[in-house]
Design a protein around this motif. Sequence first.
Motif, PDB file in Angstrom:
ATOM      1  N   LEU A   1     -73.862  30.865 -36.676  1.00  0.00           N
ATOM      2  CA  LEU A   1     -74.743  31.535 -35.706  1.00  0.00           C
ATOM      3  C   LEU A   1     -73.934  32.166 -34.579  1.00  0.00           C
ATOM      4  O   LEU A   1     -74.229  33.287 -34.140  1.00  0.00           O
ATOM      5  CB  LEU A   1     -75.743  30.525 -35.138  1.00  0.00           C
ATOM      6  CG  LEU A   1     -76.876  30.123 -36.077  1.00  0.00           C
ATOM      7  CD1 LEU A   1     -77.681  28.978 -35.462  1.00  0.00           C
ATOM      8  CD2 LEU A   1     -77.792  31.318 -36.334  1.00  0.00           C
ATOM      9  N   ARG A   2     -72.910  31.440 -34.110  1.00  0.00           N
ATOM     10  CA  ARG A   2     -72.079  32.026 -33.055  1.00  0.00           C
ATOM     11  C   ARG A   2     -71.339  33.268 -33.550  1.00  0.00           C
ATOM     12  O   ARG A   2     -71.129  34.218 -32.801  1.00  0.00           O
ATOM     13  CB  ARG A   2     -71.103  30.979 -32.537  1.00  0.00           C
ATOM     14  CG  ARG A   2     -71.752  29.878 -31.716  1.00  0.00           C
ATOM     15  CD  ARG A   2     -70.698  29.074 -30.957  1.00  0.00           C
ATOM     16  NE  ARG A   2     -69.764  28.399 -31.864  1.00  0.00           N
ATOM     17  CZ  ARG A   2     -69.955  27.166 -32.343  1.00  0.00           C
ATOM     18  NH1 ARG A   2     -71.045  26.491 -32.014  1.00  0.00           N
ATOM     19  NH2 ARG A   2     -69.061  26.615 -33.151  1.00  0.00           N
TER      20      ARG A   2
ATOM     21  N   ILE B   1     -74.130  20.857 -39.999  1.00  0.00           N
ATOM     22  CA  ILE B   1     -74.760  21.374 -38.764  1.00  0.00           C
ATOM     23  C   ILE B   1     -73.752  22.139 -37.930  1.00  0.00           C
ATOM     24  O   ILE B   1     -74.043  23.214 -37.393  1.00  0.00           O
ATOM     25  CB  ILE B   1     -75.382  20.201 -37.986  1.00  0.00           C
ATOM     26  CG1 ILE B   1     -76.610  19.645 -38.720  1.00  0.00           C
ATOM     27  CG2 ILE B   1     -75.792  20.638 -36.585  1.00  0.00           C
ATOM     28  CD1 ILE B   1     -77.189  18.396 -38.098  1.00  0.00           C
ATOM     29  N   GLU B   2     -72.545  21.587 -37.827  1.00  0.00           N
ATOM     30  CA  GLU B   2     -71.507  22.288 -37.073  1.00  0.00           C
ATOM     31  C   GLU B   2     -71.175  23.627 -37.714  1.00  0.00           C
ATOM     32  O   GLU B   2     -70.952  24.643 -37.023  1.00  0.00           O
ATOM     33  CB  GLU B   2     -70.261  21.412 -36.964  1.00  0.00           C
ATOM     34  CG  GLU B   2     -70.430  20.190 -36.095  1.00  0.00           C
ATOM     35  CD  GLU B   2     -70.736  20.567 -34.648  1.00  0.00           C
ATOM     36  OE1 GLU B   2     -70.244  21.611 -34.191  1.00  0.00           O
ATOM     37  OE2 GLU B   2     -71.501  19.808 -34.013  1.00  0.00           O
TER      38      GLU B   2
ATOM     39  N   GLU C   1     -73.218  36.565 -33.259  1.00  0.00           N
ATOM     40  CA  GLU C   1     -73.578  37.092 -31.934  1.00  0.00           C
ATOM     41  C   GLU C   1     -72.854  38.396 -31.632  1.00  0.00           C
ATOM     42  O   GLU C   1     -73.474  39.385 -31.210  1.00  0.00           O
ATOM     43  CB  GLU C   1     -73.246  36.040 -30.860  1.00  0.00           C
ATOM     44  CG  GLU C   1     -74.132  34.821 -30.919  1.00  0.00           C
ATOM     45  CD  GLU C   1     -73.737  33.770 -29.905  1.00  0.00           C
ATOM     46  OE1 GLU C   1     -74.431  32.740 -29.823  1.00  0.00           O
ATOM     47  OE2 GLU C   1     -72.726  34.006 -29.190  1.00  0.00           O
TER      48      GLU C   1
ATOM     49  N   GLU D   1     -81.040  19.587 -39.155  1.00  0.00           N
ATOM     50  CA  GLU D   1     -81.267  18.635 -38.078  1.00  0.00           C
ATOM     51  C   GLU D   1     -82.385  17.664 -38.438  1.00  0.00           C
ATOM     52  O   GLU D   1     -82.304  16.476 -38.111  1.00  0.00           O
ATOM     53  CB  GLU D   1     -81.604  19.387 -36.787  1.00  0.00           C
ATOM     54  CG  GLU D   1     -80.411  20.119 -36.198  1.00  0.00           C
ATOM     55  CD  GLU D   1     -80.783  20.939 -34.979  1.00  0.00           C
ATOM     56  OE1 GLU D   1     -79.865  21.405 -34.273  1.00  0.00           O
ATOM     57  OE2 GLU D   1     -81.995  21.116 -34.737  1.00  0.00           O
TER      58      GLU D   1
ATOM     59  N   GLN E   1     -80.974  29.859 -38.448  1.00  0.00           N
ATOM     60  CA  GLN E   1     -81.647  28.936 -37.532  1.00  0.00           C
ATOM     61  C   GLN E   1     -82.627  28.037 -38.275  1.00  0.00           C
ATOM     62  O   GLN E   1     -82.755  26.848 -37.967  1.00  0.00           O
ATOM     63  CB  GLN E   1     -82.362  29.720 -36.429  1.00  0.00           C
ATOM     64  CG  GLN E   1     -81.416  30.349 -35.418  1.00  0.00           C
ATOM     65  CD  GLN E   1     -82.145  31.171 -34.386  1.00  0.00           C
ATOM     66  OE1 GLN E   1     -83.320  31.497 -34.562  1.00  0.00           O
ATOM     67  NE2 GLN E   1     -81.455  31.529 -33.302  1.00  0.00           N
TER      68      GLN E   1
ATOM     69  N   LYS F   1     -73.932  26.092 -36.888  1.00  0.00           N
ATOM     70  CA  LYS F   1     -73.837  26.543 -35.498  1.00  0.00           C
ATOM     71  C   LYS F   1     -72.714  27.555 -35.329  1.00  0.00           C
ATOM     72  O   LYS F   1     -72.843  28.541 -34.603  1.00  0.00           O
ATOM     73  CB  LYS F   1     -73.604  25.342 -34.584  1.00  0.00           C
ATOM     74  CG  LYS F   1     -74.813  24.439 -34.441  1.00  0.00           C
ATOM     75  CD  LYS F   1     -74.534  23.289 -33.496  1.00  0.00           C
ATOM     76  CE  LYS F   1     -75.773  22.414 -33.335  1.00  0.00           C
ATOM     77  NZ  LYS F   1     -75.525  21.257 -32.428  1.00  0.00           N
ATOM     78  N   LYS F   2     -71.566  27.328 -36.043  1.00  0.00           N
ATOM     79  CA  LYS F   2     -70.464  28.283 -35.971  1.00  0.00           C
ATOM     80  C   LYS F   2     -70.866  29.618 -36.580  1.00  0.00           C
ATOM     81  O   LYS F   2     -70.531  30.702 -36.069  1.00  0.00           O
ATOM     82  CB  LYS F   2     -69.253  27.707 -36.699  1.00  0.00           C
ATOM     83  CG  LYS F   2     -68.002  28.584 -36.603  1.00  0.00           C
ATOM     84  CD  LYS F   2     -66.825  27.951 -37.288  1.00  0.00           C
ATOM     85  CE  LYS F   2     -65.594  28.842 -37.138  1.00  0.00           C
ATOM     86  NZ  LYS F   2     -65.796  30.185 -37.707  1.00  0.00           N
TER      87      LYS F   2
ATOM     88  N   LEU G   1     -80.604  25.543 -40.007  1.00  0.00           N
ATOM     89  CA  LEU G   1     -80.103  24.575 -39.035  1.00  0.00           C
ATOM     90  C   LEU G   1     -81.195  23.574 -38.646  1.00  0.00           C
ATOM     91  O   LEU G   1     -80.935  22.376 -38.516  1.00  0.00           O
ATOM     92  CB  LEU G   1     -79.598  25.299 -37.786  1.00  0.00           C
ATOM     93  CG  LEU G   1     -79.112  24.423 -36.631  1.00  0.00           C
ATOM     94  CD1 LEU G   1     -77.931  23.573 -37.070  1.00  0.00           C
ATOM     95  CD2 LEU G   1     -78.746  25.274 -35.412  1.00  0.00           C
TER      96      LEU G   1
END
Length: 487
Positions: free
Chosen positions: A383-384, A376-377, A387, A439, A432, A380-381, A435
């Motif tokens: 996805l960041r 999950i981490e 950006e 989750e 997403q 998220k990284k 992710l």
Amino acid sequence: MELIGSTLTATYVRPKTSHFLPAISTMATSYRGIQPPMAMNPSANLWRTNSYYKSSSLVPTLSPLQRENSDLVRAKTTFYPSNRTALATRYTPEDWYKSNHSNYRESESSRKSAERLRRDTIRLMQDKEQLTRRSQENTSKNIGERLNDIVFWKSELSHEIDNIVTEIATLTEVKRRLERALAETEGPLQVSQECLYHREKRMSIDLVHDDVEKDLIKEVEVIKSCQERMRRHLDRAIAQLLSNRAAQHELERDMRDKLTAQRIEDRCHNLRNTSDGISYYRGIERLDPSLSLPDSWSKFTDDNILRSQSERASSQKLRDEIEILLNTTSNEMWNQFNSVNIAFTNRISETADAKNGLQTHLAKTLQEIFQTEMLIESLKKALRDKENPLKVAQTRLEERTRRPNIELCRDNPHHRLVSEVREIEDTIQKLQERLMEAENTMQILAKTKATLEHDLSIKANSLFLDQEKCMSMRKSFPSMPRLVGYT
């Protein structure tokens, strides 16, 4: 027409014509065309009285022709001596005209005064009628506003009464649960004491002060401590119920007064000048039977509501404390019960295999949870990291929209930038989604972990129940819902 204070001496009849008196202009023309009377010769006035001379002295000086005519008239009258006495008591024509003029002026003045009085009176009546109507409208408006205030406070009281009634019912139910929970603690206390009694039958080396005996003594102390706290909270709940009912009584009494006041105010608001039941009440405006002012009136109801809210807050706090107490005492007794059971059965080998198996699966599940968290981490990284490229592509597109005139061309860079934005957005959407799946998997693993932990405690407890005589007695230990007051 009869005047007050005098006898009836004459009868006045109004003429049938449209006007009682002729017009002023007509009367004026009737006397303006007449020639002024001829004055007498002063030498011939020796036979007149003093009063006549006084009145005639006001006559202006006449012309010679008028004097001659006056002498001729006086000469004629001298031939009739019998008329001298009558002429001495009469008025002159000038006096007659002056009297008419005086009457006319008095009539005009009195009529003007009467007309002015009539206009002023009509205007006064109209003004007072408007003032009375406005005053009545303002009074009705004030009564309507008062009705709105009463309806507002009545709704607040009704809402607060419903809340306090609900709170009383809830607190009563919690009190019943507390009483049932207190009653449920008697059984475990008796079982623990009997277990201690049976363990006194041990002989020889087995008669030792071991961990089981320590836990049983501690269990007795825990149960007695829980009972003492329950009794204190039970006394507080009874006192709080009395306070809640007192606040409810005040609210209901205020509500009854508000209902009565609303009926009275509504009747007063609907009263009209044509309504039935209106009457004179002399001096009622000087009587002030009021016991409060608007501020104190609203403050009284507000204080009642605040008192009820305060009692409700105290009641809710007490309920929370009772709930916490029930959960705490049940957890304490249950934990101690498990400790005693574990102390009774810690050497049973059959339970070790099942317990070890559950622990192995739990460890694997915990390891999988750790790896899923790392995944999950990572997502998220990722996805960041997408950006900034998305910002660059969108910024380029935005900057290129500022090219002037013909330079604003849909060229290959434009198409590539649009494609790049769509690719990055598609990548973000897929990440997403992945992710979200991770989750969901994490939630499933957490649920599995909780299930394994729960199953582990159940298995350990179940295996401890089939042992020694004390374990068979401890099967009567109440469940968690019963310890918190549920039946």
